[in-house]
Design an enzyme around this catalytic site. Structure first.
Site, PDB file in Angstrom:
ATOM      1  N   SER A 548      -5.612  18.086 -13.620  1.00  0.00           N
ATOM      2  CA  SER A 548      -5.273  17.613 -12.275  1.00  0.00           C
ATOM      3  C   SER A 548      -6.428  17.927 -11.342  1.00  0.00           C
ATOM      4  CB  SER A 548      -4.004  18.303 -11.770  1.00  0.00           C
ATOM      5  OG  SER A 548      -3.787  18.020 -10.396  1.00  0.00           O
ATOM      6  N   TYR A 561       1.863  25.532 -10.164  1.00  0.00           N
ATOM      7  CA  TYR A 561       1.383  24.310 -10.804  1.00  0.00           C
ATOM      8  C   TYR A 561      -0.146  24.285 -10.854  1.00  0.00           C
ATOM      9  CZ  TYR A 561       0.450  19.308 -11.469  1.00  0.00           C
ATOM     10  OH  TYR A 561      -0.019  18.097 -11.915  1.00  0.00           O
TER      11      TYR A 561
END
Length: 671
Positions: A548, A561
């Protein structure tokens, strides 16, 4: 033509009648010539490379009967019969249609309105029995006539036509070493005659056959229990695929059917396997003989792997010698010396091909060959055509031309991919893109995997595995499923993920542990299992992490996350450094927020992120787009495109890097 297609479908639907893509059927009739307005006699016949069970009008060759039969006047004899195939092109009627096959002459020259040529196990058993001519007479009397082996072609068509003319009571022939041909004045009569020959042969062989045609049971080759033998097969599959892929990468198929296991448990299986297959349709796909392991299924795995490598070396030397014995100045180059069939007593059969269907069909053909051997040995002895004749078929210019008509491979052909999190969102898009580029795909997820595998085209293109990536046992089971389905694994995409978006003070230890268990720990476990398979295969490989932009971008309210994604990003570098010596490349993709089509965003994370930024949830995608340099929203297919870019063959010298797919987030630039 409609009657012909319906007959072909019925005959081709039953494997007792013919094998996949084996045999052909035809009908003769009249149509109006659009040039002259006169009636013209035509032959509709299954073209080269088609399959009876799925035949369509596009799979038929349509030719003028008068011109086909006129070829007898220019036929110069057996030495020149291959030239006649090129002449078929000058007999075609209209545009389109399939390329005429080598068997076209048989259908044209036999004086019957409808003709079937089939490869049933029962018919081939008589055709490959040492005293097949005598057995044919005993089985059928004057109804069916024996025709000695002759390579398919124009002369064989002439031979069968003469046999029919000389035997008015005959309904068909047994073609030595090959199969059967039947005929009739109507489509229904032709089908009845074909089925009569097949079923009569079956009944004759069953009634006359002796017990234990493969010899006595060898106790050390007794099949392992189902679960045990499949575990054994999965452990050996990467080694066997590596051996079968020395000349070119191959996809595999595993078969532990009762027929194969029973054959391999009997004393005569080494002798019979060494004789090879006989029917041309068989050995074109299986090679003339298989590689057979000569150790019991309980032997230590390291000993088995070592012995397989020794046998493979010997197999390649023997195949090269076979080629050298028979090749002439005009022979095509040797296509490769690796086995297409590998037999492991007590475990089963591995078959290989350029794709899953080809590998599966090769296995089915060898199973047909086992059935033929059983029946032939039960009533006589198995006597396939001699080696020189086999070479003449395998390295026939006409077969070479058929291979040239096969479309070129797609970029990921022969590659086997396992994608975690592939039941939805980005993972689903990646699975679709890899399959579209030619890969076989293992769709792995906790839910939704079955539906995606069906979308990709079913078992020859994809299989589904239900797997929780936090479980070592489930991951190991997923890879076992992959190697049994396709022979190995070459490309792994770590896409499984989830997100719980909360500020630091509201983030619980459970939030932290869950996200790290799925993404950091899960991708580590998947990559570790992938490395085990890939290093054993010795064919290199790709591992791709869907990380990400959050791995390098510090955003609010997202510590668990983002930290897990940073862990994944560094795993890329660590594994690239460690696995490079095995030819395994490890890279990552860093997407921005993928809102549309995302399982994570649909699961509530989108609402929480929208609340963080103070915008309605349905504007979140546009919000992310506005903050990028390109002003574009990132979709699942954009991430899939990056995965393909890394693995499709153009970046073979790239490892240890990340590709941003974020439309340009300056704060996430890699440094």
């Amino acid at each position: 033509m409609d009657e012909l297609l319906a007959r072909a479908h019925r005959l081709g639907a039953d494997p007792r009648n013919t094998n996949y893509a084996g045999g052909n059927a035809s009908a003769k009739g009249t149509a109006v010539d659009p040039v002259t307005g006169d009636d013209v006699g035509l032959l509709w016949v299954k073209g080269s490379g088609g399959d009876l069970g799925t035949l369509t009008t596009e799979g038929l060759a349509v030719l003028r009967l008068d011109r086909l039969r006129a070829l007898t006047g220019v036929y110069a004899g057996v030495e020149a019969e291959d030239d006649m195939v090129a002449a078929f092109d000058y007999c075609l009627h209209g545009k389109g249609g399939a390329a005429p096959s080598i068997d076209t002459a048989m259908h044209a020259l036999v004086d019957a309105a409808h003709v079937d040529h089939l490869h049933p196990d029962s018919g081939i058993a008589l055709a490959c029995a040492a005293d097949g001519e005598k057995l044919t007479a005993e089985c059928f009397g004057e109804q069916v006539v024996w025709v000695p082996w002759r390579r398919p072609g124009f002369q064989l068509g002439l031979d069968i036509a003469r046999v029919k003319e000389a035997n008015p009571r005959a309904i068909g022939v047994i073609l030595g070493g090959h199969g059967i041909t039947a005929w009739g004045d109507t489509s229904a009569e032709c089908e009845r005659n074909s089925l009569h020959i097949i079923r009569t042969a079956e009944a004759f062989l069953a009634a006359r056959g002796k017990a234990e045609p493969f010899g006595h049971l060898v106790s050390e080759y007794t099949p392992l229990a189902p679960e045990t033998r499949r575990e054994r097969a999965a452990a050996l599959a990467p080694t066997i695929r590596a051996l079968a892929s020395q000349d070119r990468p191959q996809v595999g198929h595993f078969d532990d059917s009762a027929e194969i296991l029973e054959f391999l448990s009997r004393a005569e299986h080494p002798r019979l396997a060494a004789l090879g297959t006989s029917c041309p349709d068989h050995f074109l796909r299986t090679k003339i003989r298989p590689l057979v392991l000569d150790l019991p299924p309980t032997a230590p795995l390291d000993e088995v792997r070592s012995r397989l490598r020794e046998l493979h070396t010997a197999y390649r030397e023997e195949y090269a010698a076979y080629y050298a014995r028979h090749a002439g100045p005009g022979s095509p180059a040797m296509r490769g010396a690796d086995p297409a069939i590998v037999l492991i007593p007590g475990v089963g059969m591995f078959s290989f091909g350029r794709d899953k269907q080809t590998a599966r069909v090769a296995g089915a053909f060898y199973r047909n060959a086992v059935n033929v051997m059983r029946a032939a040995e039960a009533v006589s002895s198995y006597a396939p055509i001699e080696e020189r004749e086999k070479f003449g078929i395998e390295y026939w210019d006409l077969e070479e031309a058929k291979l040239r008509r096969i479309p070129g491979p797609r970029p990921l052909a022969t590659r086997i991919a396992l994608v975690t999190g592939a039941g939805s969102g980005i993972g689903r898009a990646i699975a679709h893109r890899l399959a579209a580029e030619g890969a076989c795909v293992v769709v792995a997820d906790v839910k939704g995997a079955e539906a995606v595998a069906e979308e990709l085209g079913g078992a020859d293109r994809a299989v589904a595995v239900t797997v929780d990536v936090t479980s070592e046992e489930q991951i190991a089971a997923a890879f076992r499923r992959a190697v049994l389905a396709f022979g190995g694994v070459d490309l792994v995409v770590n896409c499984a993920g989830l997100s719980v978006s909360r500020p630091l003070l509201e983030t619980t230890a459970r939030d932290w542990d869950l996200q790290h268990a799925v993404m950091a720990r899960g991708s580590f476990l998947v990559s570790r299992e992938a490395a085990r398979v890939m290093t054993e295969q010795g064919l290199g490989g790709d591992i791709v992490y869907i990380a990400s932009k959050n791995a390098v971008f510090a955003g609010p309210d997202n510590i668990a996350y983002s930290a897990a994604k940073a862990d994944q990003a560094h795993q890329v570098r660590l594994l690239a450094a460690e696995l490079g010596k095995h030819g395994i490349r490890v890279n990552g993709v860093n997407p921005d927020g993928v809102v549309r089509g995302s399982g994570i965003f649909a699961g509530g994370w989108g609402a929480r992120r929208a609340a963080t930024y103070g915008i309605p949830e349905d504007e979140l995608g546009a919000f992310y787009a506005r903050r990028t340099l390109l002003g574009r929203e990132v979709l699942p297919e954009h991430v899939a495109a990056a995965v393909f870019a890394l693995t499709g063959g153009d970046l073979t010298r790239t490892t240890g890097t990340h590709i941003p797919v974020d439309a340009g987030v300056a704060a996430a630039f890699l440094r």
